[in-house]
Design a protein around this motif. Sequence first.
Motif, mmCIF file in Angstrom:
data_model
loop_
_atom_site.group_PDB
_atom_site.id
_atom_site.type_symbol
_atom_site.label_atom_id
_atom_site.label_comp_id
_atom_site.label_asym_id
_atom_site.label_seq_id
_atom_site.Cartn_x
_atom_site.Cartn_y
_atom_site.Cartn_z
ATOM 1 N N ALA A 60 0.832 -1.203 0.000
ATOM 2 C CA ALA A 60 0.000 0.000 0.000
ATOM 3 C C ALA A 60 0.869 1.256 0.000
ATOM 4 O O ALA A 60 0.603 2.215 -0.721
ATOM 5 N N ASN A 61 1.937 1.222 0.822
ATOM 6 C CA ASN A 61 2.786 2.400 0.924
ATOM 7 C C ASN A 61 4.217 1.965 1.227
ATOM 8 O O ASN A 61 4.561 1.671 2.365
ATOM 9 N N PRO A 62 5.055 1.893 0.186
ATOM 10 C CA PRO A 62 6.427 1.417 0.399
ATOM 11 C C PRO A 62 7.210 2.307 1.360
ATOM 12 O O PRO A 62 8.192 1.867 1.936
ATOM 13 N N LEU A 63 6.803 3.544 1.506
ATOM 14 C CA LEU A 63 7.563 4.467 2.346
ATOM 15 C C LEU A 63 6.964 4.565 3.742
ATOM 16 O O LEU A 63 6.987 5.619 4.369
ATOM 17 N N ASN A 64 6.413 3.470 4.237
ATOM 18 C CA ASN A 64 5.807 3.530 5.565
ATOM 19 C C ASN A 64 6.863 3.583 6.659
ATOM 20 O O ASN A 64 8.045 3.292 6.431
ATOM 21 N N GLY A 65 6.435 3.949 7.847
ATOM 22 C CA GLY A 65 7.359 4.174 8.958
ATOM 23 C C GLY A 65 8.146 2.934 9.324
ATOM 24 O O GLY A 65 9.333 3.001 9.641
ATOM 25 N N GLN A 66 7.489 1.785 9.267
ATOM 26 C CA GLN A 66 8.170 0.563 9.679
ATOM 27 C C GLN A 66 9.312 0.220 8.727
ATOM 28 O O GLN A 66 10.396 -0.158 9.137
ATOM 29 N N PHE A 67 9.050 0.389 7.443
ATOM 30 C CA PHE A 67 10.102 0.111 6.470
ATOM 31 C C PHE A 67 11.223 1.134 6.604
ATOM 32 O O PHE A 67 12.402 0.809 6.424
#
Lengths: 372, 425
Positions: B101-108
């Motif tokens: 959904a969002n490759p730039l999420n906080g976990q990544f």
Amino acid sequence: MSADLGGRLDAVGTRGAVAGAAALVAVLALGGLVVAGSGGTAAAVLGLLFSKSTLAAALRLSVPIAFAALGGIFAEKSGVINIGLEGLLIISAFAGVYATSVTGSVWLGVVGGVVASTLMALLFAIVCIEFRADQIIAGLAIWLIALGLAPFASQVVFGSKNASAGATFPDIQQLFADSGVPVLSTAVVSALDTLGSIPFFGALFEASPMVYLMFVAVGASWWTLNRTSFGRWVRASGENPRALDTAGVDVSRVRYAAVLLSGVLAGVGGAALSLSLGQFVGNGPTMVNGKGFIAIVTYLLGNYNPVGALLSTMLFAGLDALQFSLQGQDVLAIPQSLVRTIPYVSVIVVLALFGRTRIPEAAGEHYESGEE
Amino acid sequence: MTDDDAGGDGPSGGGSAAPSPRDRAFDALDRLVAASATERLLISGSALLLSIAVGFLLILVAGRMTSCDTAAYTLFGVGFCYDPVLVYDSLFLGAFGDFLANPLNGQFATTVSETTVLVFTGVAVAVAFKAGVFNIGGQGQLVFGALASALAVYAVAGALSGFVGTVVLVAFGLAVGAFVGGAYGAIPGALKAYADANEVITTIMLNFVATSVALYLASGPFKDPESFANQTRRLPEYALFPQPLFPARANASMVALVLAVVVAVGIAYLLRRTSFGYDVRTSGIQPEAAEYGGVDAARTVVSSMALSGALAGLGGAVYVLTIAGNFQTGVPDYGFDGITVSILAGNNPVGAVAAALLFGVLKSGSIIVDVSTDVPPQLVGVLRGLIVLFVAMPEFFRMIGKRVDVRDRLGGSRDAVATDGGEEA
């Protein structure tokens, strides 16, 4: 061949005593520097150094280091460098507290600590002897595993990385008083009471039973190493495994026994550490905080002689105790986080001055019967 | 001792007449490279799988030691309080967040920043290993590098601003971190080279010293007066690594990651193609032959430890300039993880990038484990130790390999990653 080997081993023993004595002087000089550096407060520091409470703390702090050092001597003398002593201390410190909280007895707690540490040592022995792993890396792995496992287990069973057992060792007087034996519970207790009021050395008569056990263990280790055939095998296994093999003794079994013994001894030390406070601290580098590594330095400094190792242990523990006293008394204007580095810095200085100890010929090497 | 010492009972000819020690060492190196690469990969992979399996058991055992109303996991009719499948799912997949959904999420982003620092500490350990010295002091060197970088950048940040400010300040912060880490790494190197002091012990002791001194400095002279925590003053945003992809609050910088990979490749080139690298590698594999061949052993030990410390110090600077934004006491165990990263990568700087990514995933995933399960996140610490243990025992995997009748066609070196110098992988 065997006479020749015996002669060489004796020579090492004598050298050990000489090196130990020299090291003693050096570390005392270092302590002197610390005192001199503080200028006008030197007298106050000296007063602290020779106070009964400092000796009491030094004895208490010696116990884990000395037991780990004795274990390290057996392992390394047999040709297996056990750099995982720190890990053994950590795991037994936790297991001691856990077993005490389950059984309600500190003595069973010590047994629990010894069992955990010995199992860990067994793992180390199998990896090093059976699977010919690099001893330094395997020892490091033992440390890293314990560093994760003890806080993990504490979190699981106690719900926190720090856990308390609710019981600590009784001191020697209490032990005799509770013994119920008529003479012991009266005459000996009052004698200890009198002796305990001696200014500096009084601390020797008020200590935890583990302190006396430490002295016994040092004597027994020296005797085992130097006066029994097992001790001869251990030394030969580290110096010349081929000769031992030729003489019909299984080198692997000697090394297993020595490494397991190092697990037992370190187990006593780790349990003694946590149960003297009745608590396990699993934060950061845990409450063991480098004591296993300091133990390695103390036996190198004592040149693998248990008595020499005890003397250098007392010096490091003394520095640590002094460090605690300095924090408590606020004598020096040096902040406590800097004072805390004294034992570590002295380890480095000592290693730099006495780095060239003669390690057993075959230490760190694998041996397989029939190998070229 | 003959020249096949490093390769154990490998095929290298101990008795054959070789023209010079230099050529002989080179031949040995080449053979090791060819023979051990595949095997190293197999051993690292097997060690990883075995650690995961042991970890699985550990989670089950831990699940029996705690109490719960309903079993989270049932195996052979026995109920366990913790579900190992869920734990590993969180540990490995949690690190990527909702990636699709969002490759730039906080976990990544956390995974990326952890990986970045670990590349530096992993390569740091690898460099020392190559020279035959064991740098366990990466943590101390990283702490001092981080502290020095935070203080130095703060001191000059006021004079600059804007894009130029970022370029200059970040470069300056990295240089300071590398210099201080390098100087701190040179100490145990010099002690080993000139006083024969065992570097394993001295580097561990220097870790304790660094932590205590950093605590003193960050809680005393350089403490941020407006904070209750023991930390230095916060650096302005323009003094930190730019974050062209991730949102500002994610604390991850692709620029830093690219820098880390470039450094790893650069170090691999340095070790492989330069005369310094040649000295380092031969010293690690055959100290006597290296010295006979004209390598100054003492100087090589000091310079490789200084380089190793500089890399760890760079890691510290990157930690400050991407993740922390200032120096805070209680720096995570990057130095110790670096040891695992390097050992897992067979001391190969480029392989360390992959191993660092794995550990970045584990570290970031452990946060998810902490949040979404009852299993303590220290599990990752146990896995780290297990991986080191299993990689240290290749003989075990060879025995298993023979059992399942995989022919011993790999041959080559018998020895594990060893403290007397690792081989090329």
